[in-house]
Design a protein around this motif. Structure first.
Motif, PDB file in Angstrom:
ATOM      1  N   ASP A  72       0.829  -1.210   0.000  1.00  0.00           N
ATOM      2  CA  ASP A  72       0.000   0.000   0.000  1.00  0.00           C
ATOM      3  C   ASP A  72       0.864   1.260   0.000  1.00  0.00           C
ATOM      4  N   ASP A  73       0.237   2.375  -0.370  1.00  0.00           N
ATOM      5  CA  ASP A  73       0.961   3.648  -0.475  1.00  0.00           C
ATOM      6  C   ASP A  73       1.594   4.056   0.857  1.00  0.00           C
ATOM      7  N   LYS A  74       0.881   3.844   1.965  1.00  0.00           N
ATOM      8  CA  LYS A  74       1.395   4.253   3.271  1.00  0.00           C
ATOM      9  C   LYS A  74       2.713   3.558   3.587  1.00  0.00           C
ATOM     10  N   THR A  75       2.774   2.256   3.333  1.00  0.00           N
ATOM     11  CA  THR A  75       3.996   1.495   3.610  1.00  0.00           C
ATOM     12  C   THR A  75       5.146   1.984   2.746  1.00  0.00           C
ATOM     13  N   LEU A  76       4.879   2.196   1.465  1.00  0.00           N
ATOM     14  CA  LEU A  76       5.928   2.659   0.561  1.00  0.00           C
ATOM     15  C   LEU A  76       6.464   4.026   0.968  1.00  0.00           C
ATOM     16  N   LEU A  77       5.570   4.927   1.337  1.00  0.00           N
ATOM     17  CA  LEU A  77       6.000   6.274   1.709  1.00  0.00           C
ATOM     18  C   LEU A  77       6.777   6.267   3.030  1.00  0.00           C
ATOM     19  N   GLU A  78       6.331   5.458   3.992  1.00  0.00           N
ATOM     20  CA  GLU A  78       7.065   5.381   5.268  1.00  0.00           C
ATOM     21  C   GLU A  78       8.455   4.795   5.048  1.00  0.00           C
ATOM     22  N   ASN A  79       8.550   3.781   4.182  1.00  0.00           N
ATOM     23  CA  ASN A  79       9.863   3.206   3.876  1.00  0.00           C
ATOM     24  C   ASN A  79      10.761   4.229   3.180  1.00  0.00           C
ATOM     25  N   ALA A  80      10.164   5.044   2.329  1.00  0.00           N
ATOM     26  CA  ALA A  80      10.942   6.079   1.650  1.00  0.00           C
ATOM     27  C   ALA A  80      11.486   7.095   2.655  1.00  0.00           C
ATOM     28  N   ILE A  81      10.665   7.465   3.635  1.00  0.00           N
ATOM     29  CA  ILE A  81      11.109   8.408   4.669  1.00  0.00           C
ATOM     30  C   ILE A  81      12.244   7.801   5.481  1.00  0.00           C
ATOM     31  N   LYS A  82      12.096   6.529   5.851  1.00  0.00           N
ATOM     32  CA  LYS A  82      13.149   5.855   6.626  1.00  0.00           C
ATOM     33  C   LYS A  82      14.459   5.834   5.846  1.00  0.00           C
ATOM     34  N   GLY A  83      14.351   5.540   4.552  1.00  0.00           N
ATOM     35  CA  GLY A  83      15.557   5.530   3.731  1.00  0.00           C
ATOM     36  C   GLY A  83      16.189   6.899   3.619  1.00  0.00           C
ATOM     37  N   MET A  84      15.353   7.924   3.529  1.00  0.00           N
ATOM     38  CA  MET A  84      15.831   9.302   3.433  1.00  0.00           C
ATOM     39  C   MET A  84      16.674   9.668   4.657  1.00  0.00           C
ATOM     40  N   LEU A  85      16.218   9.243   5.859  1.00  0.00           N
ATOM     41  CA  LEU A  85      16.917   9.574   7.107  1.00  0.00           C
ATOM     42  C   LEU A  85      18.121   8.666   7.349  1.00  0.00           C
ATOM     43  N   SER A  86      17.966   7.379   7.048  1.00  0.00           N
ATOM     44  CA  SER A  86      19.021   6.422   7.396  1.00  0.00           C
ATOM     45  C   SER A  86      20.287   6.629   6.575  1.00  0.00           C
ATOM     46  N   ASN A  87      20.177   7.271   5.421  1.00  0.00           N
ATOM     47  CA  ASN A  87      21.348   7.487   4.579  1.00  0.00           C
ATOM     48  C   ASN A  87      22.039   8.827   4.823  1.00  0.00           C
ATOM     49  N   LEU A  88      21.579   9.576   5.814  1.00  0.00           N
ATOM     50  CA  LEU A  88      22.238  10.838   6.137  1.00  0.00           C
ATOM     51  C   LEU A  88      23.480  10.592   6.979  1.00  0.00           C
ATOM     52  N   ASP A  89      23.299   9.997   8.161  1.00  0.00           N
ATOM     53  CA  ASP A  89      24.410   9.622   9.041  1.00  0.00           C
ATOM     54  C   ASP A  89      23.871   8.572  10.002  1.00  0.00           C
ATOM     55  N   PRO A  90      24.729   7.892  10.758  1.00  0.00           N
ATOM     56  CA  PRO A  90      24.254   6.780  11.598  1.00  0.00           C
ATOM     57  C   PRO A  90      23.299   7.184  12.711  1.00  0.00           C
ATOM     58  N   HIS A  91      23.197   8.489  13.006  1.00  0.00           N
ATOM     59  CA  HIS A  91      22.422   8.908  14.165  1.00  0.00           C
ATOM     60  C   HIS A  91      21.092   9.571  13.803  1.00  0.00           C
ATOM     61  N   SER A  92      20.837   9.790  12.520  1.00  0.00           N
ATOM     62  CA  SER A  92      19.559  10.359  12.095  1.00  0.00           C
ATOM     63  C   SER A  92      18.600   9.216  11.785  1.00  0.00           C
ATOM     64  N   ALA A  93      17.338   9.392  12.173  1.00  0.00           N
ATOM     65  CA  ALA A  93      16.378   8.303  11.981  1.00  0.00           C
ATOM     66  C   ALA A  93      14.963   8.847  11.989  1.00  0.00           C
ATOM     67  N   TYR A  94      14.086   8.072  11.357  1.00  0.00           N
ATOM     68  CA  TYR A  94      12.653   8.328  11.411  1.00  0.00           C
ATOM     69  C   TYR A  94      12.094   7.486  12.544  1.00  0.00           C
ATOM     70  N   LEU A  95      11.395   8.118  13.483  1.00  0.00           N
ATOM     71  CA  LEU A  95      10.864   7.418  14.639  1.00  0.00           C
ATOM     72  C   LEU A  95       9.367   7.211  14.485  1.00  0.00           C
ATOM     73  N   GLY A  96       8.975   5.948  14.323  1.00  0.00           N
ATOM     74  CA  GLY A  96       7.564   5.621  14.321  1.00  0.00           C
ATOM     75  C   GLY A  96       7.003   5.761  15.727  1.00  0.00           C
ATOM     76  N   PRO A  97       5.699   5.531  15.915  1.00  0.00           N
ATOM     77  CA  PRO A  97       5.091   5.700  17.250  1.00  0.00           C
ATOM     78  C   PRO A  97       5.798   4.903  18.339  1.00  0.00           C
ATOM     79  N   GLU A  98       6.173   3.642  18.066  1.00  0.00           N
ATOM     80  CA  GLU A  98       6.829   2.822  19.092  1.00  0.00           C
ATOM     81  C   GLU A  98       8.233   3.337  19.406  1.00  0.00           C
TER      82      GLU A  98
END
Length: 442
Positions: A72-98
């Motif tokens: 679904d679109d939601k999963t794809l977009l959330e994965n895209a956001i995670k990839g956007m943050l994870s490739n900046l540096d080891p300490h940047s991240a997208y934090l989901g609710p948990e």
């Protein structure tokens, strides 16, 4: 007291986090504290990359149409956001609710897991430090260990978030980690998950006149707790102490403000730390106030490879201001500041917004703090002196003409174990303090 004129609500309510990755102690931020233009200003000047956006949309359409399972679109977009943050540096991240909730829980000093602070090295998960009195520390896991498998599944190729998620689970459940230490053969450690309750400050008297404070991580109230610990040590000693050991070994970091408060307990003037970033509010300066909770007591600070970020701020400030002697081994070398930016739906971004510098302008990033005196870990083996024979043991020996009781040989058994008895680095720190006390006539 600790706030410079440039300290704004960004640092106080948006929690500038400087701890080890995925093991943070940050105060939850308030969305209202972030001006919308502050974050978007750098990118607003450049036109949108239309070609890349078209490519993104095309890739998303291709995945939806051709991937073996529906996505679904939601999963794809959330994965895209995670990839956007994870490739900046080891300490940047997208934090989901948990993840966001876990970060807030770690600020309060209570959370679930194994008690391991982790980072990435050559594609493997690396232990930055085990937290005191947790399943990890009790199982003998050490700073620098590589986690190569989790329950038999290799960690290489996994993101740090994925690996951490696998180590978390229900309290009481067992998990097996495969570790590699110092390039040796892999070995397994099985431990049970537990609710991790971290007491950030511990203190006691090592000997008459010599105190000890250990900080396990920098939580919101750590500065206040160190102040109370200093007061209690003075009370327990009955007079001004002759020396103090501040133990920052295996301390992965935490909240920037707490690090400043701790350093300020030992300093009466001068700069403690400053930060530099692209946005105006990320450039901060923190200076000490004249109050001295430590009363100028001679100080030895212990650091090692598990001492990261906030620990390095404190150690660097005390070293640059020549307030204490640093002893141990090189620190971890994390000199960046993360800011937690809340989003809608209980989500947040944790992004690197600045680098911090010691009072003398040193950046710790990827270099660490070098101790004044290098002392590596070693085992202490006590030798028995019971076979020694002294003059006072001889029948009919002469007494001491200046008075005082005789001192014959004898077994000194029954002594209560002390922390320095089996901790070589701490033992050396105490010896140095005693030497300073003699030379300074205290």
């Amino acid at each position: 007291m600790l706030h410079s004129p440039r300290l704004t609500s960004l640092a106080l309510t948006i929690a500038m986090v400087i701890g080890a990755p995925l093991a943070l102690a940050a105060e939850p931020a308030k969305p209202a504290a972030i001006p919308a233009t502050t974050v978007s200003a750098p990118s607003a000047k450049a036109p949108l990359p239309l070609e890349e956006l078209r490519t993104f949309a095309e890739v998303m359409d291709r995945i939806k149409a051709a991937y073996v399972e529906p996505v679904d679109d939601k999963t794809l977009l959330e994965n895209a956001i995670k990839g956007m943050l994870s490739n900046l540096d080891p300490h940047s991240a997208y934090l989901g609710p948990e993840d966001f909730l876990e970060l807030q829980e770690s600020t309060s000093g209570e959370f679930g897991g194994l008690g391991i602070e982790v980072g990435m090295e050559d594609g493997f998960i690396k232990v930055v430090s085990p937290i005191d009195e947790t399943p990890a520390s009790r199982a003998g896991i050490e700073a620098g260990d590589l986690i190569v498998k989790i329950n038999g599944q290799p960690t290489r190729g996994q993101t740090m978030t994925e690996a951490v998620d696998k180590m978390r689970g229900k309290v009481g459940e067992k998990i097996t980690l495969t570790l590699v230490r110092d390039g040796g053969n892999p070995f397994d450690v099985t431990l049970a998950r537990a609710v991790i309750q971290v007491k950030s400050v511990k203190s006691q008297m090592l000997e008459d006149g010599y105190g000890y404070i250990r900080i396990t991580q920098f939580q919101v109230k750590t500065g206040e707790e160190v102040g109370k610990a200093l007061a209690k040590l003075r009370k327990d000693n009955g007079k001004k102490m002759r020396g103090l050991v501040l133990d920052l070994r295996n301390n992965p970091g935490g909240v920037l403000q707490s690090a400043v408060e701790v350093a300020d307990h030992f300093l009466t003037k001068g700069l403690i730390v400053y930060t530099k970033g692209r946005i105006a509010n990320s450039e901060l300066r923190f200076s000490a106030d004249p109050a001295d909770a430590s009363e100028g007591v001679p100080l030895v600070v212990l650091i090692n490879g598990g001492s990261a970020s906030a620990s390095e701020i404190v150690a660097g400030a005390l070293q640059d201001q020549k307030r204490g002697v640093l002893m141990g081994t090189d620190s971890f070398g994390k000199g960046s500041v993360q800011t937690v930016l809340p989003l809608n739906n209980d989500r947040a971004l944790k992004i690197t917004t600045a680098l911090y510098f010691t009072p003398n302008g040193r950046s710790i990033q990827a270099q660490g703090i070098v101790p004044d005196i290098e002392v590596r870990r070693a085992k202490i083996t006590a030798e028995q002196d019971s076979e020694n024979f002294k003059e006072a043991d001889l029948q009919g020996h002469l007494g001491n003409g200046n008075g005082g009781a005789d001192r014959p040989s004898g077994k000194g058994g029954g002594a209560k174990p002390r922390p320095q008895d089996d901790d070589y680095q701490l033992s050396q720190a105490l010896s140095l303090l005693k030497g300073l006390s003699i030379t300074q006539g205290k």
